[in-house]
Enzyme design. Structure first.
Site, mmCIF file in Angstrom:
data_model
loop_
_atom_site.group_PDB
_atom_site.id
_atom_site.type_symbol
_atom_site.label_atom_id
_atom_site.label_comp_id
_atom_site.label_asym_id
_atom_site.label_seq_id
_atom_site.Cartn_x
_atom_site.Cartn_y
_atom_site.Cartn_z
ATOM 1 N N GLU A 160 0.817 -1.215 0.000
ATOM 2 C CA GLU A 160 0.000 0.000 0.000
ATOM 3 C C GLU A 160 0.849 1.262 0.000
ATOM 4 O OE1 GLU A 160 -2.927 -0.285 3.099
ATOM 5 O OE2 GLU A 160 -3.842 -2.069 2.220
ATOM 6 N N LYS A 200 -15.060 -2.108 4.367
ATOM 7 C CA LYS A 200 -14.505 -2.526 3.078
ATOM 8 C C LYS A 200 -15.632 -3.195 2.304
ATOM 9 C CE LYS A 200 -9.841 -3.468 4.900
ATOM 10 N NZ LYS A 200 -8.899 -4.544 5.297
#
Length: 429
Positions: free
Chosen positions: A216, A346
């Site tokens: 990330e 999410k």
């Protein structure tokens, strides 16, 4: 509302070079919406199932041609020509068609791709920004209410990474920067840039390494232990000219499930039990400017999450990711137990926009904060930024300020800020 004329799909690659799914929804008036879905590395066992091909000769079995074929064939045949007045009607039809509790037959990646593509096509049909369409979906969900006024979520931005997002050099997964005093998204990102560059310089001097990044975009030097990540993060904040805990704070993603074995947490040299793990985390919170702690305990250590929540108190977010999996049933259980006070949302953990909206509504009614999150395997699609704005998310967790799949979301938030002038959400308290 026009009907669906055609559903098509494409296997594309995510930010880790692994396959994922992109879907296109064409409505009967010619309006088109295309959306791509992310994929996680640090996944909870209660997540909806990403359908993978399982052919070891191709992408190590991670291909998504089956999911793509389901969109081209079964989903297209079942959904085209049918009137869907709301997002809920479409999503419920897909869930019923799949017929499994975790979307295992058609694949959560196929269902979510269609769900998102339909939402984007509907926004184009209505002539509204995507965040307004997301707000409409929230308002239609189980008595939910669209935000009274739109705001921009405050970013929590990856600085250092370990665990499954890096080389596992330390067990915990991420240390993130929280630009707590920033008044705009532009100021939040410029503040983080300064801290990130200071951290990169620290890595060069202390660890003799270039700014190599994890999944990330976080920096991933060979930390000797988890505490070093926190110490170096505070040092980077100071080196950038900010006051730790006042101008810039920290958030941590412990991701404890991944080092929890046989009832013990393997965090340091000696494994320890749940109560000792809580004390370790509490000591971190007392020693460092930490304002959010994600997954400090394992996903099924339900017995001890209420004690964790009590020990951390009100000034820190007890944030559930693997514990909750954006699953309304797990969120309700956590509410009843007093196990958390914040949801990491999410969408691909549950598989459709409507079900994710139900999870959001549950958390909000409990008085929880909500952090809208990307995944480690992302695409250049920026719909997550609109989702966080449209649903009134308190924070957004996208990743670092490097790599195009992360920047696509931040740049979309900057564009919304300039176009609409929405304010940045204040950190709670």
């Amino acid at each position: 509302m026009p009907t669906i004329r055609r559903l098509t799909a494409l296997e594309i690659l995510d930010s880790r070079g692994r396959p994922t799914v992109q879907a296109t929804c064409e409505l009967s008036d010619g309006t088109v919406g295309t959306a791509s879905v992310p994929s996680g590395a640090s996944t909870g066992t209660a997540e909806a199932l990403e359908l993978r091909d399982g052919d070891p000769r191709r992408y190590g079995g991670l291909g998504c041609r089956k999911a793509v074929a389901h969109i081209h064939q079964e989903l297209h045949q079942a959904l085209s020509g049918r009137p869907f007045e709301t997002q809920q009607e479409l999503d419920q039809a897909m869930v019923a068609l799949d017929g499994t509790p975790n979307k295992a037959r058609l694949g959560a990646n196929a269902l979510l791709a269609v769900s998102l593509a339909f939402a984007r096509a509907t926004a184009h049909h209505r002539g509204v920004p995507l965040y307004e369409q997301f707000a409409t979906i929230l308002a239609q969900t189980d008595g939910g209410q669209a935000p009274a006024s739109f705001r921009l979520p405050r970013p929590t931005i990856n600085l250092f990474s370990g665990g499954k997002h890096a080389g596992g050099q330390v067990p915990i997964q991420d240390v993130l920067v929280v630009p707590a005093r920033a008044r705009t998204m532009d100021e939040a990102l410029s503040t983080t840039y300064a801290v990130y560059q200071a951290a990169a310089d620290l890595c060069r001097r202390k660890y003799q390494m270039r700014a190599l990044t994890a999944d990330e975009g976080g920096l991933a030097p060979p930390f000797p232990h988890a505490q070093a990540m926190l110490e170096d993060a505070v040092a980077a904040i100071r080196a950038a000219g900010f006051v730790p805990g006042q101008e810039v704070a920290l958030a941590i993603d412990v991701a404890s499930t991944h080092f929890f074995q046989d009832g013990r947490y393997h965090l340091g040299e000696e494994p320890h039990d749940s109560l000792a793990q809580i004390q370790v985390v509490r000591q971190w919170v007392e020693a460092y400017p930490i304002v959010s702690v994600e997954d400090a305990l394992a996903e099924d250590d339900w017995e001890h999450w209420p004690e964790l929540r009590r020990q951390l108190g009100e000034r820190v977010l007890t944030l559930g990711d693997d514990l909750l999996c954006t699953n309304p049933a797990r969120i309700q259980r956590a509410i009843e137990l007093g196990a958390a006070n914040a949801l990491l949302l999410k969408v691909n953990q549950i598989g459709t926009l409507s079900e994710a909206a139900q999870a959001f509504v549950l958390a909000r009614r409990a008085g929880w904060q909500v952090t809208v999150s990307a995944r480690s395997g992302e695409t250049e699609d920026n719909w997550l930024a609109d989702l966080a704005v449209g649903w009134g998310g308190d924070q957004i967790k996208v990743g670092s300020i490097t790599q195009s799949e992360r920047l696509a979301k931040y740049n979309r938030l900057l564009a919304i800020e300039v176009a609409a002038g929405f304010p940045l959400v204040a950190w709670p308290g």
